[in-house]
Write a protein that holds these residues in place. Sequence first.
Motif, PDB file in Angstrom:
ATOM      1  N   GLN A 121       5.723  22.758  27.669  1.00  0.00           N
ATOM      2  CA  GLN A 121       5.322  23.705  27.083  1.00  0.00           C
ATOM      3  C   GLN A 121       3.801  23.802  27.500  1.00  0.00           C
ATOM      4  O   GLN A 121       2.991  25.017  27.034  1.00  0.00           O
ATOM      5  CB  GLN A 121       4.503  22.862  25.771  1.00  0.00           C
ATOM      6  N   ILE A 134       9.538  24.937  17.578  1.00  0.00           N
ATOM      7  CA  ILE A 134       9.244  25.353  19.433  1.00  0.00           C
ATOM      8  C   ILE A 134      10.211  26.046  20.671  1.00  0.00           C
ATOM      9  O   ILE A 134      10.345  26.982  21.086  1.00  0.00           O
ATOM     10  CB  ILE A 134       7.514  24.817  19.961  1.00  0.00           C
ATOM     11  N   LEU A 184      11.307  29.412  19.090  1.00  0.00           N
ATOM     12  CA  LEU A 184      10.332  30.432  19.323  1.00  0.00           C
ATOM     13  C   LEU A 184      10.803  31.112  20.650  1.00  0.00           C
ATOM     14  O   LEU A 184      10.379  32.487  21.123  1.00  0.00           O
ATOM     15  CB  LEU A 184       9.132  30.537  18.742  1.00  0.00           C
ATOM     16  N   VAL A 185      10.592  29.615  21.532  1.00  0.00           N
ATOM     17  CA  VAL A 185      10.262  30.217  22.995  1.00  0.00           C
ATOM     18  C   VAL A 185      11.999  31.047  23.287  1.00  0.00           C
ATOM     19  O   VAL A 185      11.470  31.546  23.706  1.00  0.00           O
ATOM     20  CB  VAL A 185      10.100  28.795  23.967  1.00  0.00           C
ATOM     21  N   GLN A 192       8.865  35.158  20.701  1.00  0.00           N
ATOM     22  CA  GLN A 192       8.677  35.255  19.770  1.00  0.00           C
ATOM     23  C   GLN A 192       7.453  34.349  20.389  1.00  0.00           C
ATOM     24  O   GLN A 192       6.527  34.687  19.618  1.00  0.00           O
ATOM     25  CB  GLN A 192       8.979  34.819  18.475  1.00  0.00           C
ATOM     26  N   ILE A 193       7.140  33.206  21.063  1.00  0.00           N
ATOM     27  CA  ILE A 193       6.564  32.668  20.637  1.00  0.00           C
ATOM     28  C   ILE A 193       4.864  33.455  21.310  1.00  0.00           C
ATOM     29  O   ILE A 193       4.949  33.910  22.273  1.00  0.00           O
ATOM     30  CB  ILE A 193       6.810  31.641  22.199  1.00  0.00           C
ATOM     31  N   HIS A 214       0.927  29.917  17.669  1.00  0.00           N
ATOM     32  CA  HIS A 214       2.364  29.026  17.517  1.00  0.00           C
ATOM     33  C   HIS A 214       2.611  27.771  17.811  1.00  0.00           C
ATOM     34  O   HIS A 214       2.665  26.469  17.206  1.00  0.00           O
ATOM     35  CB  HIS A 214       3.747  29.853  17.640  1.00  0.00           C
ATOM     36  N   VAL A 215       1.267  27.035  19.083  1.00  0.00           N
ATOM     37  CA  VAL A 215       1.691  26.767  19.740  1.00  0.00           C
ATOM     38  C   VAL A 215       0.664  25.648  19.243  1.00  0.00           C
ATOM     39  O   VAL A 215       0.575  24.221  18.828  1.00  0.00           O
ATOM     40  CB  VAL A 215       1.191  26.450  21.258  1.00  0.00           C
ATOM     41  N   ALA A 261      13.659  27.010  26.846  1.00  0.00           N
ATOM     42  CA  ALA A 261      13.937  26.181  25.292  1.00  0.00           C
ATOM     43  C   ALA A 261      14.425  25.566  25.760  1.00  0.00           C
ATOM     44  O   ALA A 261      14.687  23.891  24.684  1.00  0.00           O
ATOM     45  CB  ALA A 261      14.320  27.358  23.962  1.00  0.00           C
TER      46      ALA A 261
END
Length: 396
Positions: free
Chosen positions: A18, A77, A80-81, A85-86, A90-91, A154
Amino acid sequence: MTGETISMLGTWMQQTAQGWVVAGLTSSAFTLGLIHFCSGIPMLLLTMHGGLAADRYDKRRILIITQVVQIVLAISIGWLVGSGQIAVWHVVVAGVLLGISTAFEMPAAAALVPELVERSQLKAAIAVDRSTFHATRLAGPALGGWLIAQLGTASAFYANALSFVALIVAMISLHPRPRGTDEEEAMRKTGMKEGFHYVRRDKPTLAMIWLLATLTTCISPFFMITMPLYSRHVLQIDAQSHGFLMASSGIGAFLGSLWLMTIKSDRRAMYLRLGAAVVCVCMLSLALAQHLWQAITAMSILTLGTSTMFGLANTIVQERAPDAIRGRVSAILGLSFFGVLPFSGLAVSEIADLVGLRVAMAGGSLLFGLSAGLLLYSHRRLCMKQPVAVAVGSEA
């Protein structure tokens, strides 16, 4: 222990991934601090409620529910990663939800360890628990960096989601807490003010909380929040090297947690002062490092000091805490880290953007040295006093 080890490996892998993702989305230290701030606010608001729940209800069920929540967040998450699309928001949203979960998980987990052993074994149990935490801190970031390089970012999030299953199985295997005396059970039903009242009256406990708050204000934001920026933009290293740097923080931390078992009660104040000096010098060295090996050396010794201080402070507090309000005391102790970090992280990140990360790290080192020195000098006789008595219905 096996379930906790697997789960913590996954947690460190996801944290590494992350941090790397966010550092790729922004070069602003303030943005990193803002993300941690948003995740920390729910903990600041709800941790005492989590401590109250840990005293009143089955800690195992609380931990199982929070693990399920974290599985859902990790998978979300990760998807999304993986799909490209992240975004930062979002985070932030995931951080807020994780903060709510952690507000109930942290005091329940901290209060569960002393519940599983006799009070005479408490120091060893805390040391083993911390050594597990830091051993995974050693292996998790390196494994996370390897997964990012081999399978994509991811994969670290999916691996973390899978790791929670082991801890859920471990929680199911534990027996419920045996019923205490009538007085203890009555105390468990009292409110949050009993925890604050106890902490305010027990001077060694209060001193340890202030010490950890100082450490969290001046030092923790740098290796908890800004380290991805330090790796990318100061040392200019790749993801795998960043994983090794973060793993090096686990080396000293792991050794420090093992060292706890050898420290006698009458020497704790001396080792707290020594730990503070080590932290101050090594943070300054990290600020001046020009090469990866220099940063790894400084980080390893730095976390030896922080681990010793956190471990000793936790042991002192847990040994003195009455069983009936241990969850609330654990929550207050946790707030000295989780409640302070969102604000200190935001402030330190903004300062780093203004004056540069190296200058901010050096300033944090000097401020911590001064503050911790004054605090520990004024509490030279740690744990010489007996814990204060707690009565049902005590007033704050």
